[in-house]
Design a protein around this motif. Structure first.
Motif, mmCIF file in Angstrom:
data_model
loop_
_atom_site.group_PDB
_atom_site.id
_atom_site.type_symbol
_atom_site.label_atom_id
_atom_site.label_comp_id
_atom_site.label_asym_id
_atom_site.label_seq_id
_atom_site.Cartn_x
_atom_site.Cartn_y
_atom_site.Cartn_z
ATOM 1 N N PRO A 195 -9.247 -24.050 -21.385
ATOM 2 C CA PRO A 195 -8.931 -24.886 -20.224
ATOM 3 C C PRO A 195 -7.529 -24.669 -19.673
ATOM 4 O O PRO A 195 -7.324 -24.713 -18.456
ATOM 5 N N GLU A 235 -5.940 -30.815 -20.287
ATOM 6 C CA GLU A 235 -7.381 -30.586 -20.306
ATOM 7 C C GLU A 235 -7.830 -30.014 -21.653
ATOM 8 O O GLU A 235 -8.890 -30.358 -22.159
ATOM 9 N N MET A 290 -14.545 -29.471 -17.090
ATOM 10 C CA MET A 290 -13.158 -29.765 -16.733
ATOM 11 C C MET A 290 -13.093 -30.627 -15.473
ATOM 12 O O MET A 290 -14.042 -30.707 -14.696
ATOM 13 N N MET A 348 -8.529 -28.809 -10.362
ATOM 14 C CA MET A 348 -8.714 -27.570 -9.607
ATOM 15 C C MET A 348 -8.260 -27.720 -8.161
ATOM 16 O O MET A 348 -7.497 -26.898 -7.645
ATOM 17 N N THR A 377 -6.375 -20.675 -11.885
ATOM 18 C CA THR A 377 -6.626 -21.277 -10.571
ATOM 19 C C THR A 377 -5.385 -21.181 -9.691
ATOM 20 O O THR A 377 -5.467 -20.812 -8.509
ATOM 21 N N TYR A 425 -15.237 -24.395 -14.140
ATOM 22 C CA TYR A 425 -14.859 -25.800 -14.337
ATOM 23 C C TYR A 425 -16.081 -26.638 -14.696
ATOM 24 O O TYR A 425 -16.023 -27.500 -15.579
#
Length: 498
Positions: free
Chosen positions: A94, A199, A134, A139, A101, A129
């Motif tokens: 994560p 995360e 997540m 994001m 990202t 994701y």
């Protein structure tokens, strides 16, 4: 009176959408209409709306055909290698996913168009994701903030507007700002790292099973690494429930199988990651970008890549208006990749929901901007803010401009700020010996926050494709974006740029 009504209208809008009392489209239409009546100008509402729609119609057209174009490119597999490359870097961690990202959004932002950036970033990262369970607002928040910093490129818009408004050379404004902007981008990467660690703690450390050899599957098969410990409970802003890792693999014959975590909001149980020791979630039904989908066109890959590069190059060079470029690009992409009419209709229908959502949001925003501008609320708000600056702050007008750029570019369009407010600030600064170049550079620092403004059409592409509520995105992103802008401002002052 108009100043108070303007601030009250914006505050009402933000409160209602963040509390999810109204949908963004309804709020963008009904709230300004109501305040237009309060301002005693209800009879002129129609004219204000038509003016706003006229100004935003090219943007709506651009977004409509851009969504079709990039939707087709996703269908035919243009971005599949990007997804696989990001997956290899992220390795289902994560923390790496969030950093990836930010890096992807920053790189794609080099084309200068926020909508394009968000389409590509979400298309590449959304399956990952979802597969990992997540938080999607992480994001959207990281992508919007990274794009906001990169939006200061000379061909991105704000720098060109500042140069035009103050009759300066865009290179003289932008080039000295590069160190401060680099610090801001580095801060976004650090922020992504910190959010990614949160995360990871919440979900546990996920890994790809060794030796699967399934690089063609962009989502990958996922296992929970042994010994990661219990995941932390999700924070409210993550909008996701807590998850448990499996802990060390037992040595007994009977495998240890913990209860699967509750699905995230907006994620069906089939789309969550089943954390059963030694069993991959391949049967969960969520494939992301299916490597065997019938719309793939591997023989046309280099044609599609060349067409996309040519389109982005033409956009940067401003050979034609952007809506015209995307209209031509979408028509050509559909014709070459799907020569049969039923296939073309099927592709258009497949992306119709995104087109309708985004175009509807843009035209609804036209009501908001039309009323703000037509009633004079924007002008009165700007005049009040400029007039509220203490006389003693005159020699520090660059700092004042940087601080004002945060709220003003959030609550106003870039055109309204750079052509309406910036010249007034520059004139006030010149009276105290502050260079217009310093004022222009300071005006750029608020762009990280601006990209999450409800008046920016591209943000609706971002939240729409990510299936995130605009209120959730706003509540999560605004604080981090504002902090990023302040970091850019502080770096500019430290380096003597501002």
């Amino acid at each position: 009176m108009l100043t108070f009504l303007g601030f009250a209208m914006i505050a009402t809008f933000l409160v209602l959408i963040m509390l999810k009392k109204m949908s963004p489209i309804a709020a963008l239409v009904l709230i300004p209409a109501l305040f237009c009546v309060f301002a005693g100008q209800g009879a002129q509402l129609g004219g204000y709306v038509i003016d706003g729609v006229g100004k935003l119609a090219p943007t709506a057209a651009m977004l409509m055909f851009a969504i079709v174009y990039f939707g087709v490119m996703i269908d035919v597999g243009l971005f599949d290698p990007i997804v696989r490359g990001i997956l290899r870097f992220c390795r289902a961690d994560p923390m790496r996913v969030v950093v990836g990202t930010a890096v992807l959004a920053a790189i794609v932002s080099l084309d200068g168009d926020g909508s394009t950036t968000f389409m590509i970033t979400v298309s590449a990262m959304y399956p990952l994701y979802k597969r990992l369970g997540m938080s999607l607002v992480v994001m959207t928040g990281v992508a919007a903030t990274a794009n906001g910093v990169m939006n200061t490129l000379p061909w991105g818009g704000p720098t060109a507007r500042a140069a035009t408004a103050l009759k300066l050379d865009a290179a003289d404004i932008f080039v000295p700002m590069i160190p401060a902007l680099a610090v801001g981008l580095l801060f976004v990467f650090v922020l992504a790292y910190v959010l990614g660690l949160k995360e990871r703690r919440r979900l546990g450390l996920l890994t790809l099973p060794a030796g699967t050899g399934r690089s063609a599957d962009p989502a990958g098969e996922l296992l929970v690494a042994a010994g990661t410990g219990p995941a932390a409970a999700a924070s409210p802003e993550a909008s996701l429930p807590s998850a448990r890792s499996t802990g060390p693999a037992p040595n007994t014959a009977a495998p240890h199988t913990p209860a699967p975590p509750a699905p995230a909001e907006g994620v069906t149980p089939a789309e969550g990651v089943t954390r059963t020791e030694g069993i991959t979630p391949a049967e969960d039904g969520f494939q992301g970008l299916d490597p065997h989908r019938p719309t793939l066109r591997p023989r046309l890959y280099w044609f599609n890549a060349g067409l996309t590069v040519a389109l982005l190059t033409a956009m940067i060079m401003e050979l034609l208006p952007i809506p015209v470029l995307f209209l031509l690009g979408a028509a050509l992409a559909l014709t070459v990749n799907f020569p049969h009419m039923p296939d073309q209709k099927a592709r258009i229908a497949a992306h119709a929901e995104n087109v309708l959502n985004v175009a509807g949001m843009v035209f609804a925003a036209a009501v908001f901007t039309g009323v703000l501008t037509g009633t004079g609320m924007v002008k009165h708000m700007a005049d009040w803010l400029v007039g509220a600056i203490p006389e003693g702050m005159g020699p520090h007008m660059a700092l004042v401009t940087g601080l004002l750029s945060l709220p003003l570019t959030y609550f106003m369009s870039n055109d309204g700020f750079y052509f309406g407010v910036l010249p007034v600030l520059a004139e006030a600064g010149a009276a105290h010996g502050v260079s217009p170049l310093e004022i222009a550079r300071a005006s750029l620092v608020g762009q990280a926050l601006h990209m999450s403004s409800p008046l920016v059409p591209a943000v609706y592409v971002l939240v729409g494709m990510a299936k995130v509520e605009f209120g959730d995105h706003t509540r999560f992103t605004v604080k981090w974006a504002a902090l990023t802008s302040l970091v850019v401002l502080a770096a500019g002052m430290l380096f003597g740029i501002i």
